[in-house]
Design a protein around this motif. Structure first.
Motif, PDB file in Angstrom:
ATOM      1  N   GLY A 151      -5.751   5.514  -2.741  1.00  0.00           N
ATOM      2  CA  GLY A 151      -5.216   4.718  -3.842  1.00  0.00           C
ATOM      3  C   GLY A 151      -3.926   4.017  -3.462  1.00  0.00           C
ATOM      4  O   GLY A 151      -3.707   2.853  -3.802  1.00  0.00           O
ATOM      5  N   LYS A 152      -3.062   4.721  -2.734  1.00  0.00           N
ATOM      6  CA  LYS A 152      -1.804   4.119  -2.286  1.00  0.00           C
ATOM      7  C   LYS A 152      -2.066   2.958  -1.336  1.00  0.00           C
ATOM      8  O   LYS A 152      -1.433   1.901  -1.433  1.00  0.00           O
ATOM      9  N   ILE A 153      -2.992   3.164  -0.412  1.00  0.00           N
ATOM     10  CA  ILE A 153      -3.330   2.107   0.553  1.00  0.00           C
ATOM     11  C   ILE A 153      -3.880   0.891  -0.170  1.00  0.00           C
ATOM     12  O   ILE A 153      -3.454  -0.243   0.085  1.00  0.00           O
ATOM     13  N   LEU A 154      -4.810   1.108  -1.091  1.00  0.00           N
ATOM     14  CA  LEU A 154      -5.403  -0.001  -1.835  1.00  0.00           C
ATOM     15  C   LEU A 154      -4.348  -0.730  -2.651  1.00  0.00           C
ATOM     16  O   LEU A 154      -4.297  -1.970  -2.678  1.00  0.00           O
ATOM     17  N   ARG A 155      -3.488   0.003  -3.291  1.00  0.00           N
ATOM     18  CA  ARG A 155      -2.446  -0.609  -4.117  1.00  0.00           C
ATOM     19  C   ARG A 155      -1.481  -1.457  -3.282  1.00  0.00           C
ATOM     20  O   ARG A 155      -1.124  -2.568  -3.669  1.00  0.00           O
ATOM     21  N   LEU A 156      -1.080  -0.949  -2.126  1.00  0.00           N
ATOM     22  CA  LEU A 156      -0.197  -1.717  -1.255  1.00  0.00           C
ATOM     23  C   LEU A 156      -0.919  -2.960  -0.731  1.00  0.00           C
ATOM     24  O   LEU A 156      -0.331  -4.043  -0.678  1.00  0.00           O
TER      25      LEU A 156
END
Length: 149
Positions: free
Chosen positions: A25-30
């Motif tokens: 989720g963090k990767i996708l959001r960034l």
């Protein structure tokens, strides 16, 4: 059959503001935030260049363009504007920094820790290593200025 690039594009755009509890989720959001920042800046710069014609005067960019960042989501536009100006447009650091400082403004509507977006150094280094270099250089520049006051 869908190409790999189309699959990646769909993946980035499928869910806006994905949960950032997991690493994925963090990767996708960034990735989403970078994509939106970069696309917006590239469009702004392209329009500036078209209107300038053959005689692009980058020092006039802040007179024609204002980028207002609201909250922490679009803050990647500072290192992204620097990257574009230096790496793609051939400006030197001082020229790009002067233009960026005069173009970008920031407003934060809250100081609640849960509302402030934070990215780990490792994640930033993995996904946006050039931006990390630029952020570190900006940090050094600000430390020098602060030490002199």
């Amino acid at each position: 059959m869908m190409s790999n690039i189309m699959i990646l594009i769909k993946e980035i755009c499928y869910i806006l503001y994905p949960g950032d509890e997991s690493e994925e989720g963090k990767i996708l959001r960034l990735k989403q935030q970078y994509t939106l920042c970069s696309a917006s800046l590239q469009d702004i710069i392209s329009r500036f260049e078209r209107r300038s014609g053959d005689r692009i005067k980058w020092e006039e960019f802040p007179e024609k363009v204002a980028v207002q960042m609201n909250d922490t989501h679009p803050t990647l536009c500072i290192p992204e504007l620097m990257r574009i100006l230096i790496d793609l447009k051939g400006l030197n650091w001082n020229e790009a920094w002067n233009i960026t400082q005069r173009t970008v403004a920031y407003t934060n509507h809250t100081v609640l820790p849960e509302a402030l977006e934070k990215w780990s150094y490792e994640l930033m280094q993995k996904l946006l290593p050039r931006h990390v270099e630029i952020i570190e250089a900006i940090d050094e520049e600000c430390a020098i200025l602060t030490a002199g006051t």
